[in-house]
Write a protein that holds these residues in place. Sequence first.
Motif, PDB file in Angstrom:
ATOM      1  N   MET A 182       0.864  -1.167   0.000  1.00 51.66           N
ATOM      2  CA  MET A 182       0.000   0.000   0.000  1.00 51.66           C
ATOM      3  C   MET A 182       0.901   1.218   0.000  1.00 51.66           C
ATOM      4  SD  MET A 182      -3.367   0.652   2.109  1.00 51.66           S
ATOM      5  CE  MET A 182      -4.403   0.933   0.718  1.00 51.66           C
ATOM      6  N   HIS A 183       0.546   2.179  -0.845  1.00 52.62           N
ATOM      7  CA  HIS A 183       1.322   3.405  -0.876  1.00 52.62           C
ATOM      8  C   HIS A 183       0.378   4.589  -1.077  1.00 52.62           C
ATOM      9  CE1 HIS A 183       0.952   2.207  -5.113  1.00 52.62           C
ATOM     10  NE2 HIS A 183       1.103   3.467  -5.416  1.00 52.62           N
ATOM     11  N   GLN A 184       0.930   5.775  -0.952  1.00 51.12           N
ATOM     12  CA  GLN A 184       0.123   6.970  -1.098  1.00 51.12           C
ATOM     13  C   GLN A 184       0.558   7.715  -2.356  1.00 51.12           C
ATOM     14  OE1 GLN A 184       0.327   9.766   2.175  1.00 51.12           O
ATOM     15  NE2 GLN A 184      -1.833  10.242   1.938  1.00 51.12           N
ATOM     16  N   ILE A 185      -0.430   8.228  -3.079  1.00 46.25           N
ATOM     17  CA  ILE A 185      -0.168   9.034  -4.266  1.00 46.25           C
ATOM     18  C   ILE A 185      -0.966  10.327  -4.147  1.00 46.25           C
ATOM     19  CG2 ILE A 185       0.279   7.025  -5.743  1.00 46.25           C
ATOM     20  CD1 ILE A 185      -2.532   7.391  -6.932  1.00 46.25           C
ATOM     21  N   ILE A 186      -0.637  11.281  -4.976  1.00 44.87           N
ATOM     22  CA  ILE A 186      -1.404  12.521  -5.056  1.00 44.87           C
ATOM     23  C   ILE A 186      -2.093  12.522  -6.427  1.00 44.87           C
ATOM     24  CG2 ILE A 186      -1.317  15.053  -5.052  1.00 44.87           C
ATOM     25  CD1 ILE A 186      -0.550  13.813  -2.352  1.00 44.87           C
ATOM     26  N   ILE A 187      -3.410  12.669  -6.421  1.00 40.06           N
ATOM     27  CA  ILE A 187      -4.195  12.703  -7.655  1.00 40.06           C
ATOM     28  C   ILE A 187      -4.598  14.157  -7.920  1.00 40.06           C
ATOM     29  CG2 ILE A 187      -6.341  11.960  -8.768  1.00 40.06           C
ATOM     30  CD1 ILE A 187      -6.178   9.371  -7.260  1.00 40.06           C
ATOM     31  N   HIS A 188      -4.505  14.575  -9.148  1.00 38.91           N
ATOM     32  CA  HIS A 188      -4.862  15.931  -9.579  1.00 38.91           C
ATOM     33  C   HIS A 188      -4.130  16.995  -8.761  1.00 38.91           C
ATOM     34  CE1 HIS A 188      -7.838  14.448 -12.377  1.00 38.91           C
ATOM     35  NE2 HIS A 188      -8.403  13.748 -11.411  1.00 38.91           N
ATOM     36  N   GLU A 189      -2.898  16.706  -8.406  1.00 33.95           N
ATOM     37  CA  GLU A 189      -1.978  17.628  -7.743  1.00 33.95           C
ATOM     38  C   GLU A 189      -2.393  18.079  -6.354  1.00 33.95           C
ATOM     39  OE1 GLU A 189      -0.974  20.830 -10.391  1.00 33.95           O
ATOM     40  OE2 GLU A 189      -0.617  19.456 -12.060  1.00 33.95           O
ATOM     41  N   ARG A 190      -3.451  17.474  -5.753  1.00 33.10           N
ATOM     42  CA  ARG A 190      -3.840  17.933  -4.414  1.00 33.10           C
ATOM     43  C   ARG A 190      -4.573  16.923  -3.548  1.00 33.10           C
ATOM     44  NH1 ARG A 190      -7.863  22.144  -7.001  1.00 33.10           N
ATOM     45  NH2 ARG A 190      -9.439  20.688  -7.666  1.00 33.10           N
TER      46      ARG A 190
END
Length: 149
Positions: free
Chosen positions: A1-9
């Motif tokens: 499991m990891h974290q991403i940023i979607i649509h820059e925010r």
Amino acid sequence: MHQIIIHERFPVFIAKVDKSDCGFPTLDDVVAYFVRLVEAHPVARLIGVFDHYAHTKGLADGEIAPEIVGAVNVVVCFGVAIPQPEILALRPRSIGIADVGDRFVVSFLETPMPVANTTMEMWTRGLMTRNFSHDSPKAGSMVGPPPSN
């Protein structure tokens, strides 16, 4: 499991679970797993299950990426307080489950409540057969092991 940023925010937790590593063979089984977890939880409440794939497919201009063969949202609330009216904009939460053929992609938006993030992350990790537990969730705890199938 990891974290991403979607649509820059938008901070989103995401897990890609190979079906060969998953204790559940179908999208319906994965959805039922999350529903059981929410219903067994001492604070979380199930609001509903939304078949996002069927909804989008039914729209005249609906678009679905070709690799997605199913997409469902399990809508849940972890709220334990309403300290101000504006907090309602952050609720409820949604756990998205997409079937992309050989794996499931599970995602959820980071909450301002760290224990809710930890709970949803643990539930997601519980999909992998090597993480299965046959213990029941701890009473009164926000975080507990996943139920047995």
